[in-house]
Design an enzyme around this catalytic site. Sequence first.
Site, PDB file in Angstrom:
ATOM      1  N   MET A   1     -31.759 -15.843 -25.686  1.00  0.00           N
ATOM      2  CA  MET A   1     -31.256 -16.333 -24.406  1.00  0.00           C
ATOM      3  C   MET A   1     -29.841 -16.880 -24.482  1.00  0.00           C
ATOM      4  O   MET A   1     -29.280 -17.262 -23.458  1.00  0.00           O
ATOM      5  CB  MET A   1     -32.188 -17.421 -23.853  1.00  0.00           C
ATOM      6  CG  MET A   1     -33.644 -17.010 -23.745  1.00  0.00           C
ATOM      7  SD  MET A   1     -33.899 -15.482 -22.828  1.00  0.00           S
ATOM      8  CE  MET A   1     -33.397 -16.009 -21.182  1.00  0.00           C
ATOM      9  N   GLY A   2     -29.247 -16.950 -25.674  1.00  0.00           N
ATOM     10  CA  GLY A   2     -27.922 -17.527 -25.739  1.00  0.00           C
ATOM     11  C   GLY A   2     -27.337 -17.519 -27.133  1.00  0.00           C
ATOM     12  O   GLY A   2     -27.899 -16.934 -28.065  1.00  0.00           O
TER      13      GLY A   2
ATOM     14  N   GLY B   1     -24.856 -18.902 -34.566  1.00  0.00           N
ATOM     15  CA  GLY B   1     -26.234 -18.530 -34.307  1.00  0.00           C
ATOM     16  C   GLY B   1     -26.345 -17.781 -32.997  1.00  0.00           C
ATOM     17  O   GLY B   1     -25.498 -17.899 -32.118  1.00  0.00           O
TER      18      GLY B   1
ATOM     19  N   VAL C   1     -24.863 -19.878 -30.143  1.00  0.00           N
ATOM     20  CA  VAL C   1     -24.394 -21.175 -30.606  1.00  0.00           C
ATOM     21  C   VAL C   1     -23.083 -20.990 -31.360  1.00  0.00           C
ATOM     22  O   VAL C   1     -22.965 -20.085 -32.195  1.00  0.00           O
ATOM     23  CB  VAL C   1     -25.430 -21.860 -31.521  1.00  0.00           C
ATOM     24  CG1 VAL C   1     -24.993 -23.294 -31.829  1.00  0.00           C
ATOM     25  CG2 VAL C   1     -26.805 -21.859 -30.883  1.00  0.00           C
TER      26      VAL C   1
ATOM     27  N   GLY D   1     -29.545 -16.326 -30.177  1.00  0.00           N
ATOM     28  CA  GLY D   1     -30.943 -16.206 -29.814  1.00  0.00           C
ATOM     29  C   GLY D   1     -31.111 -15.236 -28.666  1.00  0.00           C
ATOM     30  O   GLY D   1     -30.146 -14.633 -28.185  1.00  0.00           O
TER      31      GLY D   1
ATOM     32  N   ASP E   1     -42.607 -28.994 -29.829  1.00  0.00           N
ATOM     33  CA  ASP E   1     -42.341 -27.762 -30.572  1.00  0.00           C
ATOM     34  C   ASP E   1     -41.816 -28.074 -31.967  1.00  0.00           C
ATOM     35  O   ASP E   1     -40.851 -27.469 -32.428  1.00  0.00           O
ATOM     36  CB  ASP E   1     -41.342 -26.884 -29.806  1.00  0.00           C
ATOM     37  CG  ASP E   1     -41.329 -25.438 -30.313  1.00  0.00           C
ATOM     38  OD1 ASP E   1     -42.346 -25.009 -30.905  1.00  0.00           O
ATOM     39  OD2 ASP E   1     -40.307 -24.744 -30.117  1.00  0.00           O
TER      40      ASP E   1
ATOM     41  N   LYS F   1     -23.909 -24.771 -27.467  1.00  0.00           N
ATOM     42  CA  LYS F   1     -24.877 -23.760 -27.055  1.00  0.00           C
ATOM     43  C   LYS F   1     -24.442 -23.196 -25.708  1.00  0.00           C
ATOM     44  O   LYS F   1     -24.084 -23.953 -24.801  1.00  0.00           O
ATOM     45  CB  LYS F   1     -26.267 -24.362 -26.890  1.00  0.00           C
ATOM     46  CG  LYS F   1     -26.839 -25.012 -28.121  1.00  0.00           C
ATOM     47  CD  LYS F   1     -28.223 -25.545 -27.805  1.00  0.00           C
ATOM     48  CE  LYS F   1     -28.836 -26.292 -28.965  1.00  0.00           C
ATOM     49  NZ  LYS F   1     -30.191 -26.772 -28.647  1.00  0.00           N
TER      50      LYS F   1
END
Length: 378
Positions: free
Chosen positions: A107-108, A103, A110, A105, A219, A125
């Site tokens: 900001m980072g 994965g 996985v 995102g 969230d 992560k």
Amino acid sequence: MQAPLDERYLASAMTSSDRPINDSDLTVQTAPLPPSGSESTSDELGRVDEDATVDVRGGTDRTHRSYATDSTPSPSGGRNQTDLSFDQQGLLDGRYRLIRQIGEGGMGTVYLVDDLLLRQRCALKTLLPGASGEPEELERFRREAALTHTVHHPNIARTYDIGEDKGVHYLSMEWLEGQSLMARLVGGDLLCAAEVRALLGPLCDGLQAAHDSGVVHRDLKAANIMLVHDGRGSVLVDFGIAARTTKPTALADSNQSSASMAGLSGPGVWEVTSAGRGTPAYMAPEQWGQESGDLRTDIYSLGVIFYVALTGQAPFAAETLDELAQHHWHSEPPDVRRIAKGVDGYLADLIRACMAKNPDDRPQSMAEVKARLFAAER
């Protein structure tokens, strides 16, 4: 007014009624997915990528991507530039051996790795170098580790360790084989009432454990729920904007000690406010109103999840952020029975109760939610 789920578009709850949206059901008009590897973007309307969480405090719209991932390999496959966190032997910190990226995102990234110390497979992560230099992102990363480490329950993804190696900040956690609830929904496979009880009912136990530990997730959404095949039903992930609850009278005294315990700094780290943070389609009225929140904020969001899982639609759609806030403050969600077949009155009434505008009118605990969820079976 509702909006259907569609994997072709970015998530948005603020689209016109004829525009499809998907999971995060954010705050803006839909847009094509960005090219693979591109950075998350945000325009004046707050256009963001599909798993983003937003912060609308003070009129801003800061975005963070969820790290929930499915157990399928990343489309990019193999070793790429984001794998440079690992050395030439495919190791990070001399301990984590790279298997594959699973994965990515804004900001980072996985990865699926073998932990050579604990001798087990886990998800790792990592923060991108640029994000590691942003105090807010690094603090969010550490907060997730600190809070999830205090909650021990089969339906909460376990956190193993947090560390840093040559400027790469990482967090190791339980590897979950399955798919996110959102992945199932965008594939057109909605949940029936029985599946909501069987797959999502266990989340009530996990969230009750979190709340008993003084942790509010803040969230809850379909992208943060993993459907697993090991008998647990579902597992909750991504506590990146979770908060530790504190009695108002003790707030000032506890902030400093809790922050120190977690290795964090700065005023109000554990302040029990849900103000302006979350994924808008799932946000409770008190989050929009920038008021203090508590465990009942999660109960509202869980009600939205039940609704989305059964209908494949977000309960509200709007053209602007303010309009969406007005819906969450004042509009009643449509009766789920008018959209989804086979939904009993107990479940329909529970969704409405969870989504009550006043927290006092909602179920007062996840244990109560679970009891009412299974009331039809007694």
